[in-house]
Design an enzyme around this catalytic site. Structure first.
Site, PDB file in Angstrom:
ATOM      1  N   SER A 149       0.955  -1.236   0.117  1.00 57.65           N
ATOM      2  CA  SER A 149       0.030   0.048   0.180  1.00 57.65           C
ATOM      3  C   SER A 149       0.989   1.275  -0.161  1.00 57.65           C
ATOM      4  O   SER A 149       1.953   1.187   0.428  1.00 57.65           O
ATOM      5  CB  SER A 149      -0.750   0.098   1.251  1.00 57.65           C
ATOM      6  OG  SER A 149      -1.468   1.321   1.374  1.00 57.65           O
ATOM      7  N   TYR A 162      -1.206  -0.351  10.727  1.00 58.78           N
ATOM      8  CA  TYR A 162      -1.469  -0.882   9.363  1.00 58.78           C
ATOM      9  C   TYR A 162      -0.438  -0.173   8.479  1.00 58.78           C
ATOM     10  O   TYR A 162       0.445  -1.001   7.482  1.00 58.78           O
ATOM     11  CB  TYR A 162      -2.783  -0.404   8.737  1.00 58.78           C
ATOM     12  CG  TYR A 162      -3.012  -0.685   7.108  1.00 58.78           C
ATOM     13  CD1 TYR A 162      -3.269  -1.918   6.924  1.00 58.78           C
ATOM     14  CD2 TYR A 162      -2.986   0.428   6.299  1.00 58.78           C
ATOM     15  CE1 TYR A 162      -3.565  -2.221   5.751  1.00 58.78           C
ATOM     16  CE2 TYR A 162      -3.400   0.109   4.967  1.00 58.78           C
ATOM     17  CZ  TYR A 162      -3.567  -1.059   4.413  1.00 58.78           C
ATOM     18  OH  TYR A 162      -3.672  -1.529   3.210  1.00 58.78           O
TER      19      TYR A 162
HETATM   20  P1  NDP Z   1     -11.209  -6.421   0.312  1.00 62.30           P
HETATM   21  O1  NDP Z   1     -11.690  -6.046   1.735  1.00 62.30           O
HETATM   22  O2  NDP Z   1     -12.297  -6.236  -0.655  1.00 62.30           O
HETATM   23  O3  NDP Z   1     -10.285  -7.558   0.273  1.00 62.30           O
HETATM   24  C1  NDP Z   1      -9.642  -8.007   1.459  1.00 62.30           C
HETATM   25  C2  NDP Z   1      -9.536  -9.843   0.988  1.00 62.30           C
HETATM   26  O4  NDP Z   1      -8.739 -10.318   2.010  1.00 62.30           O
HETATM   27  C3  NDP Z   1     -10.841 -10.322   1.187  1.00 62.30           C
HETATM   28  O5  NDP Z   1     -10.797 -11.306   0.190  1.00 62.30           O
HETATM   29  C4  NDP Z   1     -10.635 -11.091   2.496  1.00 62.30           C
HETATM   30  O6  NDP Z   1     -11.301 -12.275   2.457  1.00 62.30           O
HETATM   31  C5  NDP Z   1      -9.186 -11.187   2.621  1.00 62.30           C
HETATM   32  N1  NDP Z   1      -8.909 -11.575   4.134  1.00 62.30           N
HETATM   33  C6  NDP Z   1      -9.000 -10.530   5.075  1.00 62.30           C
HETATM   34  N2  NDP Z   1      -8.445 -10.922   5.955  1.00 62.30           N
HETATM   35  C7  NDP Z   1      -8.279 -12.262   6.024  1.00 62.30           C
HETATM   36  C8  NDP Z   1      -7.523 -13.350   6.805  1.00 62.30           C
HETATM   37  N3  NDP Z   1      -7.433 -13.207   7.994  1.00 62.30           N
HETATM   38  N4  NDP Z   1      -7.321 -14.515   6.094  1.00 62.30           N
HETATM   39  C9  NDP Z   1      -7.407 -14.653   4.852  1.00 62.30           C
HETATM   40  N5  NDP Z   1      -7.886 -13.718   4.084  1.00 62.30           N
HETATM   41  C10 NDP Z   1      -8.438 -12.703   4.681  1.00 62.30           C
HETATM   42  O7  NDP Z   1      -9.962  -5.118   0.176  1.00 62.30           O
HETATM   43  P2  NDP Z   1      -8.922  -5.007  -0.915  1.00 62.30           P
HETATM   44  O8  NDP Z   1      -9.280  -5.852  -2.218  1.00 62.30           O
HETATM   45  O9  NDP Z   1      -8.863  -3.327  -1.079  1.00 62.30           O
HETATM   46  O10 NDP Z   1      -7.464  -5.275  -0.266  1.00 62.30           O
HETATM   47  C11 NDP Z   1      -6.679  -6.417  -0.874  1.00 62.30           C
HETATM   48  C12 NDP Z   1      -5.362  -5.646  -0.663  1.00 62.30           C
HETATM   49  O11 NDP Z   1      -5.159  -4.447  -1.033  1.00 62.30           O
HETATM   50  C13 NDP Z   1      -4.950  -5.626   0.904  1.00 62.30           C
HETATM   51  O12 NDP Z   1      -3.738  -6.251   1.289  1.00 62.30           O
HETATM   52  C14 NDP Z   1      -5.025  -4.276   1.379  1.00 62.30           C
HETATM   53  O13 NDP Z   1      -4.230  -3.872   2.300  1.00 62.30           O
HETATM   54  C15 NDP Z   1      -4.496  -3.522  -0.006  1.00 62.30           C
HETATM   55  N6  NDP Z   1      -4.547  -2.098  -0.540  1.00 62.30           N
HETATM   56  C16 NDP Z   1      -6.115  -1.621  -0.381  1.00 62.30           C
HETATM   57  C17 NDP Z   1      -6.500  -0.618  -0.494  1.00 62.30           C
HETATM   58  C18 NDP Z   1      -7.758   0.004  -0.862  1.00 62.30           C
HETATM   59  O14 NDP Z   1      -7.936   1.373  -0.839  1.00 62.30           O
HETATM   60  N7  NDP Z   1      -8.743  -0.801  -1.224  1.00 62.30           N
HETATM   61  C19 NDP Z   1      -5.328   0.569  -0.897  1.00 62.30           C
HETATM   62  C20 NDP Z   1      -4.010   0.060  -0.666  1.00 62.30           C
HETATM   63  C21 NDP Z   1      -3.755  -1.241  -0.456  1.00 62.30           C
HETATM   64  P3  NDP Z   1     -12.139 -13.247   3.600  1.00 62.30           P
HETATM   65  O15 NDP Z   1     -12.982 -11.769   4.214  1.00 62.30           O
HETATM   66  O16 NDP Z   1     -13.265 -13.840   2.935  1.00 62.30           O
HETATM   67  O17 NDP Z   1     -11.293 -13.666   4.272  1.00 62.30           O
END
Ligand code: NDP
Length: 272
Positions: A149, A162
């Site tokens: 990020s 974070y």
């Molecule tokens: P989402 O919340 O849409 O997706 C997050 C994903 O991570 C989900 O599929 C969730 O699945 C999974 N997840 C969360 N916790 C766990 C866990 N303990 N074990 C397994 N899976 C987990 O957010 P994003 O798509 O935006 O996030 C994806 C990545 O992008 C992250 O690493 C985030 O930090 C990064 N990011 C996002 C930004 C944004 O603005 N959206 C900006 C910068 C970076 P489930 O709930 O089914 O477990």
């Protein structure tokens, strides 16, 4: 484009957002994909999208319900994928969140339980997955792409846990890239800026609040004037994972943020 035909790709956090779009793109480009997350219902939607993208071939998509903060699950993700598809070419460490479910946004004044969870999810789990994946990646001369990020290098107020976790993610990337270069394994990060996904919902933000943030925070502070999309992140991830196009790229943090992280507040108008 079928560059990834014959290749096996794991995408963690594939149940929504960036992970879902990434899994779909790899499937469209020929890969066999292992998709993981905790939410079986959401993963089923991703599975269907991937199957469709793979031309209806259900055998090219494998669902693994797993929590990456649990070591037995990270072991299972790699073992089950190799068992099912016979090899591993690309590991996309995408699962992440800014706080612990059910608890408020991460902050230095919040319980240390939140710190432990956020560090585990965004940094420690990568080490756990990488350790299991590396022996298989050595065989295929594969690669790792981590979703970090802009929070890895910019300071966001109230976001200490974070930001620290993503900074650890960026350092791990640099170090692992050096350590694994001799094995022919590349390691890279994508550092997205704001992307409209379930990320903010996981922090308790409503759709109306997301709209407000888009208008009042993202638009004025991002040169391209909007949040990114999951699909835009997926194409960058696929580029980094491509051993032809990105063959000389390793240990990098590719910022995909519409210029968000380079912009400064406008100069104040001087009184005459
Ligand atoms: P989402 O919340 O849409 O997706 C997050 C994903 O991570 C989900 O599929 C969730 O699945 C999974 N997840 C969360 N916790 C766990 C866990 N303990 N074990 C397994 N899976 C987990 O957010 P994003 O798509 O935006 O996030 C994806 C990545 O992008 C992250 O690493 C985030 O930090 C990064 N990011 C996002 C930004 C944004 O603005 N959206 C900006 C910068 C970076 P489930 O709930 O089914 O477990």
């Amino acid at each position: 484009m079928t560059y990834f035909e014959g290749k096996v790709v794991i995408v963690t956090g594939a149940s929504t957002g960036i992970g879902r779009a990434t899994a779909e793109l790899f499937a469209q480009r020929g890969a066999k994909v292992a998709i993981t997350g905790r939410n079986a219902e959401s993963l089923e939607i991703t599975r269907q999208l991937c199957e469709k993208a793979a031309g209806g071939n259900a055998d090219k998509v494998h669902v693994i319900i797993a929590d990456v903060t649990k070591e037995e699950d990270t072991k299972r993700i790699i073992a089950e994928t190799v068992n099912k598809f016979g090899q591993l070419d690309v590991l996309v460490n995408n699962a992440g969140a800014a706080t612990k479910p059910g608890l408020p946004d991460s902050h230095y004044s919040r319980p240390l339980e939140v710190f432990d969870y956020v560090m585990n999810l965004n940094a420690r789990s990568l080490i756990a997955l990488d350790q299991e994946a590396i022996p298989h990646l050595k065989k295929t001369k594969g690669n790792i792409v981590n979703v970090s990020s802009v929070a890895g290098f910019k300071a966001f107020p109230h976001g200490a846990y974070y930001c620290m976790a993503k900074a650890a993610n960026d350092q791990l990337n640099r170090i692992l890239a050096i350590d694994l270069a001799k094995e022919g394994i590349r390691v890279n990060n994508i550092n997205p800026g704001p992307v409209r996904t379930e990320f903010a919902s996981a922090m308790g933000m409503s759709d109306a609040a997301k709209d407000w943030m888009e208008e009042n925070y993202v638009k004025p502070n991002c040169p391209l004037g909007r949040s990114g999309t999951s699909e835009e992140m997926a194409t960058v991830i696929a580029f980094l994972a491509n051993n032809d196009e990105a063959r000389f790229v390793t240990g990098q943090m590719l910022v995909a943020d519409g210029g968000f992280s380079i912009s400064s507040p406008p100069l104040p108008t001087q009184a005459s």
